[in-house]
Design an enzyme around this catalytic site. Sequence first.
Site, short mmCIF file in Angstrom:
data_model
loop_
_atom_site.label_atom_id
_atom_site.label_comp_id
_atom_site.label_asym_id
_atom_site.label_seq_id
_atom_site.Cartn_x
_atom_site.Cartn_y
_atom_site.Cartn_z
N GLY A 171 -0.55 7.86 -1.81
CA GLY A 171 -1.50 6.79 -2.07
C GLY A 171 -0.97 5.50 -1.48
O GLY A 171 -0.14 4.83 -2.08
N HIS A 172 -1.41 5.16 -0.28
CA HIS A 172 -0.94 3.97 0.40
C HIS A 172 -1.98 2.86 0.25
O HIS A 172 -3.09 2.96 0.78
CB HIS A 172 -0.67 4.26 1.88
N THR A 173 -1.61 1.81 -0.50
CA THR A 173 -2.53 0.71 -0.79
C THR A 173 -2.24 -0.45 0.15
O THR A 173 -1.10 -0.90 0.27
CB THR A 173 -2.37 0.24 -2.25
N GLN B 217 5.61 9.70 -0.02
CA GLN B 217 6.56 9.89 -1.12
C GLN B 217 7.88 9.18 -0.81
O GLN B 217 7.87 8.17 -0.13
CB GLN B 217 6.77 11.39 -1.41
N ARG C 94 -1.61 7.08 -12.98
CA ARG C 94 -0.60 7.26 -14.02
C ARG C 94 0.35 6.06 -14.05
O ARG C 94 0.71 5.53 -13.01
CB ARG C 94 0.21 8.53 -13.77
N ASP D 94 6.07 5.36 -3.91
CA ASP D 94 5.35 4.16 -4.38
C ASP D 94 6.08 2.88 -3.99
O ASP D 94 6.00 1.87 -4.70
CB ASP D 94 5.15 4.19 -5.90
N THR E 35 8.64 16.47 -4.75
CA THR E 35 7.43 16.92 -4.07
C THR E 35 7.75 18.22 -3.33
O THR E 35 8.85 18.75 -3.44
CB THR E 35 6.89 15.83 -3.13
N SER F 218 8.74 -8.15 1.02
CA SER F 218 7.33 -8.32 0.68
C SER F 218 7.24 -9.17 -0.59
O SER F 218 7.88 -8.87 -1.59
CB SER F 218 6.68 -6.96 0.45
N LYS G 195 7.81 -5.86 -3.23
CA LYS G 195 7.50 -6.36 -4.58
C LYS G 195 8.58 -7.32 -5.08
O LYS G 195 8.91 -7.37 -6.26
CB LYS G 195 7.30 -5.20 -5.55
N LYS H 231 5.16 1.59 1.22
CA LYS H 231 5.30 1.99 2.63
C LYS H 231 4.03 1.70 3.41
O LYS H 231 4.08 1.37 4.60
CB LYS H 231 5.62 3.49 2.71
N GLY I 228 4.15 -10.16 -2.02
CA GLY I 228 2.79 -10.09 -2.54
C GLY I 228 2.04 -8.93 -1.92
O GLY I 228 2.55 -8.26 -1.01
N THR J 141 -2.96 7.25 -6.51
CA THR J 141 -3.67 8.52 -6.46
C THR J 141 -4.16 8.96 -7.82
O THR J 141 -5.28 9.44 -7.97
CB THR J 141 -2.75 9.61 -5.86
N LYS K 68 1.86 -0.79 3.11
CA LYS K 68 1.82 -2.19 3.55
C LYS K 68 2.81 -2.42 4.69
O LYS K 68 2.50 -3.12 5.67
CB LYS K 68 2.14 -3.13 2.39
#
Length: 430
Positions: free
Chosen positions: A40-42, A222, A301, A13, A237, A411, A329, A16, A413, A298, A18
């Site tokens: 889950g890559h946003t 991951q 949670r 999380d 994982t 990063s 972040k 990666k 934003g 994903t 971005k």
Amino acid sequence: MPNIAILGAQWGDESKGKTTDFLAEKADIVARYQGGDNAGHTIVIGDEKYILHLLPSGILQPHTVNVIGNGVVINLETLFAEINELVARGIEVGGRLKISSRAHLILPYHKIMESWDDLGSGLKIGTTSRGIGPTYVDKMNRHSGIRVADLLEFDLFQKKFDFNLEAKDYVLNQIGGEIDRNALLEKYYEYAQQLAPYVIDTPEFMHREMKSGKQVLFEGAQGTMLDIDFGTYPYVTSSNTTVGAVCTGLGVAPKAIDHVLGVSKAYVTRVGGGPFPTEMPPDLDEEIRRIGEEYGATTQRPRRCGWLDLVALRYATQINGFTGIVLTKFDVLDGLDEIQICVAYQRDGEEVSAFPANLRTLAECEPVYETLPGWKQSTADVRRYEDLPTNAKRYISYVAEFLDVPIVMASVGKDRAQTVICDSDFLSSD
């Protein structure tokens, strides 16, 4: 641009996706080498938000070719749902996606098996329940694994599928998991027709393209602390998330990697159980979670939040040989008066010099903090390193000096454009 491996340096999380998307502007190929749709890559581009689980993050750059390597385990339902969504949003996928014939498939019974594993062991590892672990188990078992190449030889797929249904019959019955054999075979026959145009021999493709001078980003999922061998086992994982997986998950040699880029938040988060030495007190934990929107892409949670742990990050640096680090972040810390960084562990009054393999030892470790002044102003609109607040640059310098690795990007934003280049030479060197 050199060939760069992009790895998570913490418990996943780390943004990666971005990072990969941003660097893909100058790359020709983006190749994913491990994990499955538990990732889950946003990626945020202007007003548009994309969440990718299987497709490499370079897919949003229109000029790139994107490769899913043999080290990835593929849920075809997720894959085609992602493809269809992107096409509906005007993103061309077609000839830009290549999938390894050697990649293993996640089948519906794998999700059922994972539920059984969680119930039977009594150990709440905190998996995504996507069937990732049981698929890797079948891969290593050899008798049970089903690859993309098998699906394209459908009579072979059917034979292996029937073998697995019989072999897993006891567990499926115990947990009440029903598999409609005929319906599933019909569905997967359709998948085989849809999948065929994307399938390639990955090693041959990668070697040919790199020989011709194409620039590659190797994208991981991951993070290092979730590696099956080097992470906080068993709260990990089911694949190797560290740099060696680039070679085994794509069929490329170590010399193909020019740089190894570790992606780390300016603080740290983790999902699920397991020791977490720098976990913040509840009130601050909640505040950082709210500001940073720390919920799994994903599973949704809530993530546990902690101060940056340089002991763990140094461990990740040693394992992967990071030649550069991205701090993500960064803007989440903008409002804090003071920022703590963990620089050592103590246990029973003695310093712990190496990151512990034993989780009981890790749970007994107390973090030793260095306190740095906050910068107390927004960094969201900063685009040049020179324009960062003085205390923000001090924070970056402290981390770089401690690890003896340059911080190459920060990063500030969610949007693709909210990126500060701290070391421009890194992206142009070979």
